[in-house]
Design a protein around this motif. Sequence first.
Motif, PDB file in Angstrom:
ATOM      1  N   TRP A  74     -27.077  28.301 -13.430  1.00 32.06           N
ATOM      2  CA  TRP A  74     -27.548  29.138 -12.329  1.00 32.06           C
ATOM      3  C   TRP A  74     -29.004  29.528 -12.517  1.00 32.06           C
ATOM      4  CZ3 TRP A  74     -29.548  33.946 -13.110  1.00 32.06           C
ATOM      5  CH2 TRP A  74     -29.233  34.581 -14.314  1.00 32.06           C
ATOM      6  N   LEU A  75     -29.420  29.752 -13.765  1.00 32.46           N
ATOM      7  CA  LEU A  75     -30.810  30.125 -14.028  1.00 32.46           C
ATOM      8  C   LEU A  75     -31.736  28.928 -13.832  1.00 32.46           C
ATOM      9  CD1 LEU A  75     -32.760  32.327 -14.801  1.00 32.46           C
ATOM     10  CD2 LEU A  75     -32.312  31.822 -17.212  1.00 32.46           C
ATOM     11  N   LYS A  76     -31.291  27.751 -14.237  1.00 35.94           N
ATOM     12  CA  LYS A  76     -32.074  26.534 -13.990  1.00 35.94           C
ATOM     13  C   LYS A  76     -32.282  26.331 -12.495  1.00 35.94           C
ATOM     14  CE  LYS A  76     -30.374  24.118 -18.054  1.00 35.94           C
ATOM     15  NZ  LYS A  76     -29.615  22.968 -18.542  1.00 35.94           N
ATOM     16  N   LEU A  77     -31.200  26.470 -11.725  1.00 39.78           N
ATOM     17  CA  LEU A  77     -31.294  26.318 -10.274  1.00 39.78           C
ATOM     18  C   LEU A  77     -32.178  27.391  -9.651  1.00 39.78           C
ATOM     19  CD1 LEU A  77     -27.614  25.359  -9.428  1.00 39.78           C
ATOM     20  CD2 LEU A  77     -29.630  23.887  -9.305  1.00 39.78           C
ATOM     21  N   ALA A  78     -32.056  28.617 -10.128  1.00 39.44           N
ATOM     22  CA  ALA A  78     -32.863  29.719  -9.587  1.00 39.44           C
ATOM     23  C   ALA A  78     -34.351  29.494  -9.850  1.00 39.44           C
ATOM     24  CB  ALA A  78     -32.411  31.050 -10.186  1.00 39.44           C
ATOM     25  N   THR A  79     -34.694  29.050 -11.054  1.00 41.34           N
ATOM     26  CA  THR A  79     -36.112  28.817 -11.341  1.00 41.34           C
ATOM     27  C   THR A  79     -36.636  27.616 -10.554  1.00 41.34           C
ATOM     28  OG1 THR A  79     -35.570  27.534 -13.337  1.00 41.34           O
ATOM     29  CG2 THR A  79     -36.086  29.878 -13.630  1.00 41.34           C
ATOM     30  N   ASP A  80     -35.819  26.593 -10.380  1.00 43.97           N
ATOM     31  CA  ASP A  80     -36.238  25.445  -9.562  1.00 43.97           C
ATOM     32  C   ASP A  80     -36.436  25.851  -8.106  1.00 43.97           C
ATOM     33  OD1 ASP A  80     -36.303  23.742 -11.723  1.00 43.97           O
ATOM     34  OD2 ASP A  80     -34.372  22.799 -11.289  1.00 43.97           O
ATOM     35  N   ALA A  81     -35.531  26.681  -7.582  1.00 43.80           N
ATOM     36  CA  ALA A  81     -35.668  27.160  -6.199  1.00 43.80           C
ATOM     37  C   ALA A  81     -36.916  28.015  -6.052  1.00 43.80           C
ATOM     38  CB  ALA A  81     -34.425  27.944  -5.793  1.00 43.80           C
ATOM     39  N   TRP A  82     -37.150  28.895  -7.020  1.00 42.22           N
ATOM     40  CA  TRP A  82     -38.337  29.754  -6.992  1.00 42.22           C
ATOM     41  C   TRP A  82     -39.607  28.907  -6.997  1.00 42.22           C
ATOM     42  CZ3 TRP A  82     -41.936  30.609 -11.067  1.00 42.22           C
ATOM     43  CH2 TRP A  82     -42.890  31.585 -10.790  1.00 42.22           C
ATOM     44  N   LEU A  83     -39.656  27.894  -7.858  1.00 39.41           N
ATOM     45  CA  LEU A  83     -40.831  27.008  -7.900  1.00 39.41           C
ATOM     46  C   LEU A  83     -41.012  26.272  -6.580  1.00 39.41           C
ATOM     47  CD1 LEU A  83     -40.671  25.414 -11.453  1.00 39.41           C
ATOM     48  CD2 LEU A  83     -42.379  27.013 -10.581  1.00 39.41           C
ATOM     49  N   ALA A  84     -39.928  25.768  -6.020  1.00 38.61           N
ATOM     50  CA  ALA A  84     -40.025  25.028  -4.762  1.00 38.61           C
ATOM     51  C   ALA A  84     -40.558  25.923  -3.653  1.00 38.61           C
ATOM     52  CB  ALA A  84     -38.656  24.458  -4.390  1.00 38.61           C
ATOM     53  N   ILE A  85     -40.028  27.133  -3.546  1.00 43.15           N
ATOM     54  CA  ILE A  85     -40.483  28.067  -2.503  1.00 43.15           C
ATOM     55  C   ILE A  85     -41.944  28.455  -2.727  1.00 43.15           C
ATOM     56  CG2 ILE A  85     -40.173  30.417  -1.607  1.00 43.15           C
ATOM     57  CD1 ILE A  85     -37.121  29.969  -2.176  1.00 43.15           C
ATOM     58  N   LEU A  86     -42.295  28.769  -3.957  1.00 40.66           N
ATOM     59  CA  LEU A  86     -43.662  29.174  -4.278  1.00 40.66           C
ATOM     60  C   LEU A  86     -44.667  28.079  -3.943  1.00 40.66           C
ATOM     61  CD1 LEU A  86     -45.658  31.155  -5.714  1.00 40.66           C
ATOM     62  CD2 LEU A  86     -45.181  29.848  -7.794  1.00 40.66           C
ATOM     63  N   TRP A  87     -44.433  26.873  -4.449  1.00 40.50           N
ATOM     64  CA  TRP A  87     -45.394  25.788  -4.236  1.00 40.50           C
ATOM     65  C   TRP A  87     -45.404  25.310  -2.793  1.00 40.50           C
ATOM     66  CZ3 TRP A  87     -49.306  24.867  -7.297  1.00 40.50           C
ATOM     67  CH2 TRP A  87     -49.243  25.296  -8.620  1.00 40.50           C
ATOM     68  N   LEU A  88     -44.269  25.356  -2.126  1.00 38.86           N
ATOM     69  CA  LEU A  88     -44.228  25.000  -0.713  1.00 38.86           C
ATOM     70  C   LEU A  88     -45.035  26.010   0.104  1.00 38.86           C
ATOM     71  CD1 LEU A  88     -43.144  22.998   1.365  1.00 38.86           C
ATOM     72  CD2 LEU A  88     -41.149  24.472   1.611  1.00 38.86           C
ATOM     73  N   ALA A  89     -44.901  27.282  -0.234  1.00 39.57           N
ATOM     74  CA  ALA A  89     -45.683  28.320   0.451  1.00 39.57           C
ATOM     75  C   ALA A  89     -47.174  28.118   0.240  1.00 39.57           C
ATOM     76  CB  ALA A  89     -45.251  29.699  -0.029  1.00 39.57           C
ATOM     77  N   ILE A  90     -47.566  27.779  -0.982  1.00 43.04           N
ATOM     78  CA  ILE A  90     -48.977  27.522  -1.257  1.00 43.04           C
ATOM     79  C   ILE A  90     -49.474  26.339  -0.443  1.00 43.04           C
ATOM     80  CG2 ILE A  90     -50.589  26.712  -3.052  1.00 43.04           C
ATOM     81  CD1 ILE A  90     -48.952  28.449  -5.038  1.00 43.04           C
ATOM     82  N   LEU A  91     -48.687  25.291  -0.385  1.00 41.15           N
ATOM     83  CA  LEU A  91     -49.069  24.098   0.385  1.00 41.15           C
ATOM     84  C   LEU A  91     -49.170  24.419   1.878  1.00 41.15           C
ATOM     85  CD1 LEU A  91     -49.725  21.099   0.267  1.00 41.15           C
ATOM     86  CD2 LEU A  91     -47.286  20.635   0.481  1.00 41.15           C
ATOM     87  N   VAL A  92     -48.208  25.154   2.412  1.00 42.89           N
ATOM     88  CA  VAL A  92     -48.226  25.505   3.838  1.00 42.89           C
ATOM     89  C   VAL A  92     -49.435  26.392   4.146  1.00 42.89           C
ATOM     90  CG1 VAL A  92     -47.009  26.871   5.607  1.00 42.89           C
ATOM     91  CG2 VAL A  92     -45.762  25.216   4.214  1.00 42.89           C
ATOM     92  N   ILE A  93     -49.725  27.348   3.295  1.00 44.57           N
ATOM     93  CA  ILE A  93     -50.896  28.206   3.508  1.00 44.57           C
ATOM     94  C   ILE A  93     -52.177  27.383   3.487  1.00 44.57           C
ATOM     95  CG2 ILE A  93     -52.284  30.041   2.455  1.00 44.57           C
ATOM     96  CD1 ILE A  93     -49.578  31.329   1.611  1.00 44.57           C
ATOM     97  N   TYR A  94     -52.261  26.432   2.585  1.00 41.39           N
ATOM     98  CA  TYR A  94     -53.464  25.596   2.509  1.00 41.39           C
ATOM     99  C   TYR A  94     -53.609  24.723   3.753  1.00 41.39           C
ATOM    100  CZ  TYR A  94     -56.807  22.052   1.270  1.00 41.39           C
ATOM    101  OH  TYR A  94     -57.891  21.214   1.290  1.00 41.39           O
ATOM    102  N   LEU A  95     -52.514  24.139   4.191  1.00 38.45           N
ATOM    103  CA  LEU A  95     -52.573  23.213   5.324  1.00 38.45           C
ATOM    104  C   LEU A  95     -52.680  23.931   6.677  1.00 38.45           C
ATOM    105  CD1 LEU A  95     -49.992  20.540   4.179  1.00 38.45           C
ATOM    106  CD2 LEU A  95     -52.491  20.401   4.103  1.00 38.45           C
ATOM    107  N   ALA A  96     -52.333  25.220   6.719  1.00 36.87           N
ATOM    108  CA  ALA A  96     -52.384  25.963   7.995  1.00 36.87           C
ATOM    109  C   ALA A  96     -53.790  26.313   8.420  1.00 36.87           C
ATOM    110  CB  ALA A  96     -51.558  27.228   7.883  1.00 36.87           C
TER     111      ALA A  96
END
Length: 96
Positions: A74-96
């Motif tokens: 569960w912790l592995k999945l949680a950290t992977d989800a957190w990374l995905a959301i964080l980096w996706l947000a950074i990418l979306v902010i950059y591309l917007a």
Amino acid sequence: MTTLSPVNHGSRVITMVWVVLSVITIASWWLAPGHASGAAAASVPITVTVIVLGVIKSRMILRYFMEIRTAPAWLKLATDAWLAILWLAILVIYLA
């Protein structure tokens, strides 16, 4: 034929991860526009590549240097989800 003890094997893996992280850092620097010519210009492909390299680096750091690789699933999945959301947000902010 020699066998590796768990301590030697773990230390060898950590060393290889450190080498990969160093190579990714150098590659990110090399990709950055402006470090050689002094003139920097925005580039979506380069930025996306550096962001992807950042995702890889952050996941490796979490897994190997923050001991998430031995954590419960569960912790592995949680950290992977957190990374995905964080980096996706950074990418979306950059591309917007």
